[in-house]
Scaffold this motif. Structure first.
Motif, mmCIF file in Angstrom:
data_model
loop_
_atom_site.group_PDB
_atom_site.id
_atom_site.type_symbol
_atom_site.label_atom_id
_atom_site.label_comp_id
_atom_site.label_asym_id
_atom_site.label_seq_id
_atom_site.Cartn_x
_atom_site.Cartn_y
_atom_site.Cartn_z
ATOM 1 N N LEU A 43 128.344 38.924 20.867
ATOM 2 C CA LEU A 43 129.552 39.640 21.742
ATOM 3 C C LEU A 43 130.119 40.607 20.841
ATOM 4 O O LEU A 43 129.940 41.988 21.556
ATOM 5 C CB LEU A 43 130.498 38.543 21.929
ATOM 6 N N LEU A 44 130.162 40.548 19.827
ATOM 7 C CA LEU A 44 130.566 41.658 18.946
ATOM 8 C C LEU A 44 129.549 42.857 18.887
ATOM 9 O O LEU A 44 129.777 43.957 18.996
ATOM 10 C CB LEU A 44 130.772 41.166 17.343
ATOM 11 N N ALA A 45 128.201 42.356 18.855
ATOM 12 C CA ALA A 45 127.126 43.641 18.637
ATOM 13 C C ALA A 45 127.016 44.228 20.074
ATOM 14 O O ALA A 45 126.950 45.538 20.170
ATOM 15 C CB ALA A 45 126.020 42.930 18.466
ATOM 16 N N LYS A 46 127.408 43.636 21.063
ATOM 17 C CA LYS A 46 127.351 44.254 22.407
ATOM 18 C C LYS A 46 128.560 45.075 22.812
ATOM 19 O O LYS A 46 128.341 46.042 23.689
ATOM 20 C CB LYS A 46 126.949 43.121 23.558
ATOM 21 N N THR A 47 129.582 44.562 22.077
ATOM 22 C CA THR A 47 130.967 45.340 22.572
ATOM 23 C C THR A 47 131.176 46.386 21.189
ATOM 24 O O THR A 47 132.002 47.375 21.696
ATOM 25 C CB THR A 47 132.001 44.168 22.493
ATOM 26 N N THR A 48 131.017 46.290 20.237
ATOM 27 C CA THR A 48 131.376 47.199 19.400
ATOM 28 C C THR A 48 130.172 47.712 18.496
ATOM 29 O O THR A 48 130.561 48.743 17.777
ATOM 30 C CB THR A 48 132.240 46.518 18.076
ATOM 31 N N THR A 53 122.614 44.751 13.944
ATOM 32 C CA THR A 53 122.758 43.910 15.449
ATOM 33 C C THR A 53 121.609 44.549 16.161
ATOM 34 O O THR A 53 122.182 44.067 17.445
ATOM 35 C CB THR A 53 124.384 44.399 15.942
ATOM 36 N N SER A 54 120.606 45.281 16.119
ATOM 37 C CA SER A 54 119.781 45.482 17.138
ATOM 38 C C SER A 54 119.239 44.461 17.961
ATOM 39 O O SER A 54 118.699 44.859 19.083
ATOM 40 C CB SER A 54 118.821 46.676 16.521
ATOM 41 N N ILE A 55 118.932 43.422 17.173
ATOM 42 C CA ILE A 55 118.524 42.510 18.087
ATOM 43 C C ILE A 55 119.236 41.870 19.289
ATOM 44 O O ILE A 55 118.595 41.008 20.131
ATOM 45 C CB ILE A 55 118.103 41.178 17.162
ATOM 46 N N TYR A 56 120.558 42.175 19.111
ATOM 47 C CA TYR A 56 121.515 41.730 20.280
ATOM 48 C C TYR A 56 121.554 42.915 21.285
ATOM 49 O O TYR A 56 122.190 42.898 22.204
ATOM 50 C CB TYR A 56 122.919 41.393 19.537
ATOM 51 N N SER A 57 120.847 44.157 21.071
ATOM 52 C CA SER A 57 121.478 45.180 21.931
ATOM 53 C C SER A 57 120.661 45.071 23.229
ATOM 54 O O SER A 57 119.494 44.712 23.134
ATOM 55 C CB SER A 57 121.067 46.684 21.016
ATOM 56 N N ASP A 58 121.041 45.656 24.351
ATOM 57 C CA ASP A 58 120.226 45.471 25.458
ATOM 58 C C ASP A 58 120.087 47.014 25.954
ATOM 59 O O ASP A 58 119.639 47.482 27.029
ATOM 60 C CB ASP A 58 121.169 44.815 26.591
#
Length: 74
Positions: A43-48, A53-58
Motif C-alpha cells: 500500500l505504501l509503495a503504491k501510494t507514496t 518498492t519497484s516490485i509493488y509498482s503497477d
C-alpha cells in the motif's frame, strides 16, 4: 461463527498443533488483526513510492520510457 472466548464455541472442532497451539483460534485472530506487514508495504509503495518498492509498482516502465522519449523529441 462464535468467537474463541464465546462459551458457545466448541474447542473440540478446533485443530491443535503438537505444541498445543490452537491453530483455528490463531486463524480467527489473524482475520480480525488488519493488514499484514507485506500488505502495508505494498500500500505504501503504491501510494507514496519509495526506494526498493519497484516490485509493488503497477507502472508500465516501457510506456513511461516511450512517453519520455517522445516529450524530449518535441
Amino acid at each position: 461463527m462464535t468467537k474463541y472466548n464465546d462459551p458457545r464455541h466448541k474447542l473440540e472442532n478446533d485443530t491443535f498443533a503438537a505444541s498445543g497451539t490452537n491453530i483455528d483460534a490463531v486463524k480467527r485472530q489473524n482475520e480480525r488483526s488488519g493488514m499484514s506487514y507485506n500488505e502495508v508495504k505494498e500500500l505504501l509503495a503504491k501510494t507514496t513510492g519509495g526506494h526498493g518498492t519497484s516490485i509493488y509498482s503497477d507502472t508500465n516502465v516501457e510506456k513511461v520510457r516511450k512517453d519520455n522519449q517522445r516529450s524530449e523529441s518535441e
